[in-house]
Design a protein around this motif. Structure first.
Motif, PDB file in Angstrom:
ATOM      1  N   MET A 185     -14.992  30.797  -7.025  1.00  0.00           N
ATOM      2  CA  MET A 185     -15.740  32.097  -6.020  1.00  0.00           C
ATOM      3  C   MET A 185     -15.392  31.664  -4.462  1.00  0.00           C
ATOM      4  O   MET A 185     -15.923  32.963  -4.347  1.00  0.00           O
ATOM      5  CB  MET A 185     -17.108  31.371  -6.596  1.00  0.00           C
ATOM      6  N   ALA A 186     -14.474  30.660  -4.147  1.00  0.00           N
ATOM      7  CA  ALA A 186     -14.321  30.592  -2.868  1.00  0.00           C
ATOM      8  C   ALA A 186     -13.729  31.816  -2.537  1.00  0.00           C
ATOM      9  O   ALA A 186     -13.319  32.471  -1.507  1.00  0.00           O
ATOM     10  CB  ALA A 186     -13.679  29.169  -3.082  1.00  0.00           C
ATOM     11  N   TYR A 187     -11.787  31.951  -3.416  1.00  0.00           N
ATOM     12  CA  TYR A 187     -11.221  32.946  -3.447  1.00  0.00           C
ATOM     13  C   TYR A 187     -11.973  33.921  -3.204  1.00  0.00           C
ATOM     14  O   TYR A 187     -11.556  35.056  -2.625  1.00  0.00           O
ATOM     15  CB  TYR A 187     -10.241  32.477  -4.362  1.00  0.00           C
ATOM     16  N   PHE A 188     -12.554  33.929  -4.017  1.00  0.00           N
ATOM     17  CA  PHE A 188     -13.061  35.964  -4.216  1.00  0.00           C
ATOM     18  C   PHE A 188     -14.311  35.470  -2.998  1.00  0.00           C
ATOM     19  O   PHE A 188     -13.495  37.205  -2.817  1.00  0.00           O
ATOM     20  CB  PHE A 188     -14.368  35.253  -5.939  1.00  0.00           C
ATOM     21  N   SER A 189     -14.758  34.922  -2.721  1.00  0.00           N
ATOM     22  CA  SER A 189     -15.900  35.429  -1.389  1.00  0.00           C
ATOM     23  C   SER A 189     -15.027  35.652  -0.296  1.00  0.00           C
ATOM     24  O   SER A 189     -14.969  35.971   0.572  1.00  0.00           O
ATOM     25  CB  SER A 189     -16.455  34.150  -0.654  1.00  0.00           C
ATOM     26  N   MET A 190     -13.686  34.949  -0.329  1.00  0.00           N
ATOM     27  CA  MET A 190     -12.620  35.144   1.354  1.00  0.00           C
ATOM     28  C   MET A 190     -11.876  36.583   0.989  1.00  0.00           C
ATOM     29  O   MET A 190     -11.756  37.532   2.007  1.00  0.00           O
ATOM     30  CB  MET A 190     -11.306  34.062   1.083  1.00  0.00           C
ATOM     31  N   LYS A 191     -11.284  37.034  -0.557  1.00  0.00           N
ATOM     32  CA  LYS A 191     -11.195  38.388  -0.648  1.00  0.00           C
ATOM     33  C   LYS A 191     -12.120  39.761  -0.361  1.00  0.00           C
ATOM     34  O   LYS A 191     -11.317  40.118   0.781  1.00  0.00           O
ATOM     35  CB  LYS A 191     -10.602  38.903  -2.359  1.00  0.00           C
ATOM     36  N   LEU A 192     -13.411  39.128  -0.829  1.00  0.00           N
ATOM     37  CA  LEU A 192     -14.033  39.906  -0.457  1.00  0.00           C
ATOM     38  C   LEU A 192     -14.394  39.996   1.243  1.00  0.00           C
ATOM     39  O   LEU A 192     -14.674  41.044   1.261  1.00  0.00           O
ATOM     40  CB  LEU A 192     -15.398  40.007  -1.331  1.00  0.00           C
ATOM     41  N   ASN A 193     -14.127  38.954   1.434  1.00  0.00           N
ATOM     42  CA  ASN A 193     -14.504  38.802   3.436  1.00  0.00           C
ATOM     43  C   ASN A 193     -13.498  39.596   3.609  1.00  0.00           C
ATOM     44  O   ASN A 193     -14.003  40.646   4.663  1.00  0.00           O
ATOM     45  CB  ASN A 193     -14.628  37.915   3.703  1.00  0.00           C
ATOM     46  N   ASN A 194     -11.814  39.371   3.615  1.00  0.00           N
ATOM     47  CA  ASN A 194     -11.565  40.039   4.445  1.00  0.00           C
ATOM     48  C   ASN A 194     -11.132  42.405   3.712  1.00  0.00           C
ATOM     49  O   ASN A 194     -11.060  42.860   4.991  1.00  0.00           O
ATOM     50  CB  ASN A 194      -9.382  40.035   3.690  1.00  0.00           C
ATOM     51  N   LEU A 195     -11.747  42.183   2.747  1.00  0.00           N
ATOM     52  CA  LEU A 195     -12.527  43.661   2.593  1.00  0.00           C
ATOM     53  C   LEU A 195     -12.721  44.602   2.914  1.00  0.00           C
ATOM     54  O   LEU A 195     -13.385  45.690   3.713  1.00  0.00           O
ATOM     55  CB  LEU A 195     -12.081  43.803   0.712  1.00  0.00           C
ATOM     56  N   LEU A 196     -14.125  43.653   3.190  1.00  0.00           N
ATOM     57  CA  LEU A 196     -15.189  43.936   4.499  1.00  0.00           C
ATOM     58  C   LEU A 196     -14.626  44.306   5.562  1.00  0.00           C
ATOM     59  O   LEU A 196     -15.249  44.590   6.002  1.00  0.00           O
ATOM     60  CB  LEU A 196     -15.824  42.883   3.726  1.00  0.00           C
ATOM     61  N   GLN A 197     -14.174  42.901   5.761  1.00  0.00           N
ATOM     62  CA  GLN A 197     -13.407  43.253   7.884  1.00  0.00           C
ATOM     63  C   GLN A 197     -12.632  44.941   7.248  1.00  0.00           C
ATOM     64  O   GLN A 197     -12.251  45.680   9.016  1.00  0.00           O
ATOM     65  CB  GLN A 197     -12.818  41.676   8.020  1.00  0.00           C
ATOM     66  N   GLU A 198     -12.171  44.907   6.865  1.00  0.00           N
ATOM     67  CA  GLU A 198     -10.609  46.602   6.698  1.00  0.00           C
ATOM     68  C   GLU A 198     -11.506  47.450   6.317  1.00  0.00           C
ATOM     69  O   GLU A 198     -10.699  48.313   6.527  1.00  0.00           O
ATOM     70  CB  GLU A 198     -10.077  46.253   5.482  1.00  0.00           C
ATOM     71  N   GLN A 199     -12.827  47.171   6.622  1.00  0.00           N
ATOM     72  CA  GLN A 199     -14.433  48.063   6.012  1.00  0.00           C
ATOM     73  C   GLN A 199     -13.266  49.020   4.461  1.00  0.00           C
ATOM     74  O   GLN A 199     -13.206  50.202   3.805  1.00  0.00           O
ATOM     75  CB  GLN A 199     -14.436  49.244   6.752  1.00  0.00           C
TER      76      GLN A 199
END
Length: 418
Positions: free
Chosen positions: A1-15
Motif C-alpha cells: 500500500m505504501a509503495y502504491f501511494s508513492m507511485k501514485l503520488n509521482n504520477l499525480l505530480q507528473e500530471q
C-alpha cells in the motif's frame, strides 16, 4: 500500500492521466465464515493473479487489507474503464473455487478518473472509496464513477446530520413567513411559517436540502416543535405591540403528529405565551390521511377541542381522494400549486372544472381554501373566480424573515385596519 501511494503520488505530480479504482468483494466476511479462511485466502490470491493478467506494464495495483484492492490503470475513457473493470470482475465472479456451490460472488468497484487538479494519492483513494460505497446498492457486479457534484451533496448531508443538534441549540433555524392574502378584502389573512437554516457563518441551507434527511432520521419532530414555539414568540411580540394577529400555519410531520403527548405539548406551549390556539394552524400532508383516517381524526378532534386549526397541505399533489374531504375533520385545504399551473394553461377546461368543484365542495363542508403558487395577476383573478378564500405565492411575496414580514405586512398598516 505504501509503495502504491508513492507511485501514485509521482504520477499525480507528473500530471499523468489514467484512473484509480477501489475494488472489493460483497460480504467478504461471510465467505470466511461459509467456506473457511483457507479458501477465502485462495480467493484473494486468485484476485491477485487475475489483476496481474489484465493490467499493462505501466499499470499497478495493491491489496490494502482484507479484500480491498486499489488499481491504477492508464485508461482515461469512461467507457473503456467500465469495460475493462467489468471483464475483471466477471472473471473473478466466475472463480472455479466456487463452481461446486451456489454461492454468488459479487464485486463492487469505485473509480476516480485522474485530472490535472494536483490531488494527492490520499485524496484520490478517499474519493475512490466514496464511489465504492455508492456502488454497493446493487446486487450485481457494479462499477461507480466518482462525481464531484455528488460528493459535494454528500458533504452537505454529512454537515447537516452532524450539526443539526448544535444548530437547534444555537437558534440557527430561522422563522420565515409567506403571507396568505384574503381574496375578498385584499388584506393580510394569515401566513405560513417556513424554516431557513442560517449558520453562524452566514451560510443559508434551504429546506429541500435538510428536511428530507430530518424526516429519515426523526429530527423533524424536534424542529417542528421548535418552529411552532418560534411562531408563538413572534405572535406574542406582535400582540404586545398592539397589532391584531392573524393565524400562522406551521408544518407538522407525521412522526410528531403521532407522538403520545403531542396535544399536551402544544397546549402547554400556547399557554406559556398566552396565545389563542386558534392563531395556530397545523399543516399536515395528504399522505398522512391515506394511512388511518379514523386514528388521524381522533387526534385532529383533540387538537380542535383545544382551539387549534388543522390544514391539509399540497392537496392534489398525490393520489388525492374526495373521501379524504368527506371523512377528515380539517378546517382548511391548501390546493397544490400544480392545480393552478394546469388550470392556468391554455385550453385546460377539465382541470378547471375539477378545481372549481373541489372549491365548491369545501364551501359546503365549511372548509376554507388556500390556492398556492399564485404568481401573476391573472392567477389571482382565476382563483377569485373559482371561489378560493386565500391566495399564497410569489405574486404577493416570497418567504421573508419574520422581521421583514412585520415591516412589510404589519407595521405599515394601521392597527385599526388589522
Amino acid at each position: 500500500m505504501a509503495y502504491f501511494s508513492m507511485k501514485l503520488n509521482n504520477l499525480l505530480q507528473e500530471q499523468s492521466g489514467g484512473c484509480v479504482a477501489a475494488l472489493n468483494i460483497r460480504q467478504f466476511k461471510f465467505i470466511n465464515e461459509i467456506f473457511g479462511k483457507e479458501q477465502a485466502d485462495q480467493l484473494l490470491c486468485y484476485i491477485k493473479r487475475t489483476l496481474e493478467s489484465h493490467l499493462g506494464e505501466e499499470e499497478f495495483f495493491c491489496r490494502d487489507s482484507a479484500d480491498m484492492f486499489y488499481l491504477y490503470m492508464t485508461t482515461a475513457s469512461k467507457n473503456l474503464i467500465q469495460l475493462r473493470l467489468e471483464t475483471i470482475m466477471n472473471e473473478i465472479s466466475g472463480a472455479s473455487i466456487y463452481s461446486s456451490s451456489n454461492y454468488r460472488l459479487l464485486m463492487y468497484c469505485g473509480v476516480v478518473i485522474l485530472e490535472n487538479d494536483h490531488s494527492t494519492a490520499d485524496t484520490v483513494m478517499t474519493h475512490s472509496l466514496f464511489a465504492l460505497e455508492a456502488s454497493k446498492g446493487s446486487y450485481q457486479n457494479n462499477v461507480w464513477f466518482y462525481n464531484t457534484q455528488v460528493h459535494i451533496q454528500e458533504e452537505l448531508e454529512n454537515y447537516i446530520e452532524t450539526h443539526m443538534h448544535q444548530a437547534l441549540r444555537d437558534k440557527e433555524f430561522r422563522l420565515y413567513l409567506q403571507p396568505k392574502i384574503n381574496l375578498k378584502t385584499g388584506l393580510l389573512g394569515g401566513a405560513e411559517a417556513l424554516v431557513r437554516w442560517i449558520t453562524l457563518e452566514g451560510k443559508t441551507i434551504y429546506p429541500d436540502q435538510f428536511i428530507p434527511l430530518f424526516e429519515q432520521n426523526g429530527f423533524c419532530s424536534k424542529l417542528d416543535l421548535y418552529m411552532a414555539e418560534q411562531v408563538c414568540i413572534y405572535l406574542r411580540q406582535w400582540m404586545d405591540q398592539g397589532y391584531a394577529p392573524v393565524p400562522i400555519s406551521v408544518n407538522q410531520s407525521k412522526l410528531l403528529f403521532y407522538e403520545k403527548d403531542y396535544v399536551e405539548t402544544l397546549s402547554k406551549m400556547v399557554d406559556k405565551y398566552q396565545i389563542p390556539a386558534s392563531l395556530i394552524t397545523l399543516e399536515i400532508l395528504e399522505g398522512l390521511a391515506m394511512e388511518n383516517v379514523e386514528e388521524l381524526n381522533q387526534k385532529i378532534e383533540l387538537l380542535q377541542a383545544k382551539g387549534f386549526r388543522i390544514s391539509m397541505d399540497d392537496f392534489g399533489s398525490g393520489y388525492s381522494s374526495l373521501n379524504i374531504l368527506g371523512n377528515l375533520s380539517i378546517d382548511e385545504l391548501k390546493l397544490d400549486r400544480g392545480f393552478l399551473q394546469k388550470v392556468s394553461a391554455a385550453e385546460r377546461h377539465r382541470p378547471k372544472v375539477i378545481m372549481e368543484q373541489i372549491v365548491q365542495l369545501t364551501k359546503k363542508l365549511g372548509i376554507s381554501t388556500v390556492a398556492e403558487g399564485v404568481e401573476t395577476k391573472e392567477d389571482e383573478q382565476l382563483i377569485k373566480n373559482l371561489g378560493c378564500d386565500f391566495g399564497q405565492g410569489y405574486y404577493y411575496s416570497k418567504p421573508i424573515s419574520a422581521g421583514d414580514f412585520f415591516s412589510t405586512f404589519v407595521s405599515c398598516h394601521s392597527k385599526e385596519i388589522l
